[in-house]
Design a protein around this motif. Sequence first.
Motif, mmCIF file in Angstrom:
data_model
loop_
_atom_site.group_PDB
_atom_site.id
_atom_site.type_symbol
_atom_site.label_atom_id
_atom_site.label_comp_id
_atom_site.label_asym_id
_atom_site.label_seq_id
_atom_site.Cartn_x
_atom_site.Cartn_y
_atom_site.Cartn_z
ATOM 1 N N ARG A 196 0.800 -1.222 0.000
ATOM 2 C CA ARG A 196 0.000 0.000 0.000
ATOM 3 C C ARG A 196 0.834 1.274 0.000
ATOM 4 N N SER A 197 1.740 1.426 0.926
ATOM 5 C CA SER A 197 2.493 2.680 1.002
ATOM 6 C C SER A 197 3.978 2.450 0.793
ATOM 7 N N GLN A 198 4.373 1.183 0.764
ATOM 8 C CA GLN A 198 5.772 0.875 0.542
ATOM 9 C C GLN A 198 6.118 1.089 -0.927
ATOM 10 N N THR A 199 7.264 1.671 -1.191
ATOM 11 C CA THR A 199 7.731 1.802 -2.568
ATOM 12 C C THR A 199 8.634 0.609 -2.874
ATOM 13 N N TYR A 200 9.203 0.593 -4.048
ATOM 14 C CA TYR A 200 10.129 -0.486 -4.407
ATOM 15 C C TYR A 200 11.551 -0.180 -3.948
ATOM 16 N N PHE A 201 11.705 0.810 -3.054
ATOM 17 C CA PHE A 201 13.026 1.185 -2.559
ATOM 18 C C PHE A 201 13.043 1.127 -1.029
ATOM 19 N N SER A 202 14.106 0.567 -0.490
ATOM 20 C CA SER A 202 14.212 0.395 0.963
ATOM 21 C C SER A 202 14.152 1.738 1.686
ATOM 22 N N ASP A 203 13.372 1.763 2.777
ATOM 23 C CA ASP A 203 13.269 2.926 3.669
ATOM 24 C C ASP A 203 12.644 4.150 3.005
ATOM 25 N N VAL A 204 12.018 3.981 1.860
ATOM 26 C CA VAL A 204 11.324 5.088 1.200
ATOM 27 C C VAL A 204 9.841 4.747 1.153
ATOM 28 N N ARG A 205 9.041 5.638 1.700
ATOM 29 C CA ARG A 205 7.595 5.420 1.721
ATOM 30 C C ARG A 205 6.901 6.595 1.045
ATOM 31 N N GLU A 206 5.699 6.323 0.597
ATOM 32 C CA GLU A 206 4.886 7.416 0.064
ATOM 33 C C GLU A 206 3.752 7.697 1.030
ATOM 34 N N VAL A 207 3.272 8.919 1.018
ATOM 35 C CA VAL A 207 2.061 9.237 1.764
ATOM 36 C C VAL A 207 0.914 8.578 1.010
ATOM 37 N N PRO A 208 0.192 7.645 1.619
ATOM 38 C CA PRO A 208 -0.864 6.951 0.882
ATOM 39 C C PRO A 208 -1.966 7.925 0.450
#
Length: 734
Positions: A196-208
């Motif tokens: 849901r909010s995880q991107t394909y990059f470690s430790d990088v998230r998006e605001v859902p």
Amino acid sequence: MCGISGVFLIGVRSTEERDRTAVEQMSRAQSVRGPDESTILHRDFYSLAFNRLTLFAPSDGSQPFVSKDGRRVTVINGEIYNFRELRANFPSGYVTGKSDCAVIHDLLPIVGDALFKQLRGMYAGLNIDEGNRVLTLIRDPFGIKPLFYSIRNNRIYVASELKGLFASKELICRPDWSVALTDAHFSLVSGYSDNRSQTYFSDVREVPPGHVIKIDLNTGEINESRYWKPDFTEALFNHESDYIEAYRVLLEQAVERSCMSDMPLAAQISGGIDSVAVTALASRVRDISLWTSLSPTSIETGDFAASVAAADHLKLPISWVDSCAAEREFSAGDWGMFLWMTETPISDPGHYYRLLMSRAIAMHPTQAKVILSGQGSDEFNGGYSTTVNTTNDRTWDGFIRGLEGQQRRTVLNYLPGVYSDINRGATANCINSEWLFDLFGERSEDPYRAYIDRKLYDLNLYNCWCDDRTSSAYSLESRPVFLDIDLVEFSLSIPKRFRRQLLHDKRILREAMQQMLPGELAYRPKVPFYAGARQSTGYALFTNLLEREESQIIELATAGVTASQVLSRDGLRRGIRRAIEDPKRDGIARLMRLLSLGALETLFSDGWTPESVFAGSAVVGQLDNAPVSDDFLDDRIKDSKPRFKDGDLIAIDKNVHLLRDLPENSTNLSLVRGGIIQYSISGDSNPLLFTVLTRLKRPATAEQLENELGAPLDQIRDQISELLHYRVVKIVRN
């Protein structure tokens, strides 16, 4: 469309020079999102930058917005269409700013988070309460505008784009391969994704999408809440015609909202009902320029011809971007810049066509800055109801059975060790659904609701992401008209008993537009934007690139620290060979996603920046209500196919075998590749192709074939070009 960059310190600490430098670097990396104005604000415990693209230009539209006491700061990327109505709801003096985005800054301390449900528009941004040291991150319900964050070394890094985060030099770009390889969307696995909010990059998230995130900068505590989710409360109309009329009114309102701009507008038109409807309604509100894509796919599917027909009906000139030649020249360097601009491993040829169109619009004398698009209609108007099924049953009932099948496959996907053995083929159908859902997961009583939830995720990850990056790369703003919250909520409110009549094949939209459009446009069947009738056509851009520059592509994809450990170069080479030799190109999409994620690690880690535009020169043409001839389209198709010289030596590819049917004088040939018969050629129905293939068992030039076969040279060239395109023959290099 603007750019946000920020570094916020956790704990009682003050910013250092490294923090201020990081924000400046982040801002420069995103400057194309806001070339009109750049502002940097350095405060005690944070640094913030804003790059502005001016579309609605009151005198006080500059950001950040700062309260009179200087203790609250807000930056917003996007447009608030109902800002005048919101301002009118409060006594004079409560809303002091004239800018559309200023209403968020002015009303947030009064209304609180309840404000976000009242907004109509597209937005992402942040607010800082300096007194309480609270950082608030917000994003619109569908994720039209992007916002990412990462926490490292007691600092919160916030940016509109991934490249902005990594430009800080404080974050290490590392793909999260475990997330990618288990994500249904990335792996193209049928079923619903749980990412849901995880991107394909470690430790990088998006605001859902549709969420508010509050971060206490004293302690680092994070509180995330959802302010909008799909509401299926049923409307109370009794007749289909009432729903259609109400939908038409709301669609007109959505178009009028999206046209809010002091700058010229353009519309991307594909010939389908979504973009044609937007264009037809927008042309009633204000002047608008029309743009479409001329590519092998748009010719094959009829999209280009339908777009021209729509322009002719609306009495509007239409410009097109001819990508046929550009596709042939697409290089490894172009691919790198393509990924840098789109920032996603799931980029596909559709992104490329949109990038070319954005570049053409940005460079055109009309100077349009806003692009209206038809994104979001398929998801909420039943656009996929004729394609999602289990037995080619294109009815609404077949669609619902297809959705139930997706729910089953989703559960099976997450059972350890069973996916490859059970979730493929008929075995899955042998398991009782009731037992499966009781034991391993909840089963939605309404498969359509689960489908909508999945489509919200798809919109955020693919459609909105694509529209934002392909437009912002050239300092434009894309506006998906159908993602108007009032329009979407009305579609969701259609009672279950009316869905079959109104949502099957987007009937509600088609009926709403039938008074404005001829039947051939209002009821034109849905076709994919880029994939067309054949995967081989849609993915020819990538297939040709892999065949020409395999080594360069693999090098870029495996140069990163993690990619060099995860990806096997020999395995990639074998995979590329198999994908190229497969006439259906079924493996190209999955292969390109692996290569793209690895390449993004290389690009973001090295701080790579594009130094030029695409090498491929897309031709721009314009038509003023004139028909398009078949000869014109044929010439464009030829322009996209491999080129060769009449003196080049042509031979059957070493991986291809030709078998003549018995008896030996039969005029039927079977083309075998990889031990599988892939084509059958009849000498009676296509004598020239049969003769050319038979002769090319021994290398020959086009001129030799002309002399020996007595056929016109132009026809010989066409046959060779087609055979080169499908890798049946090859050019023999000395």
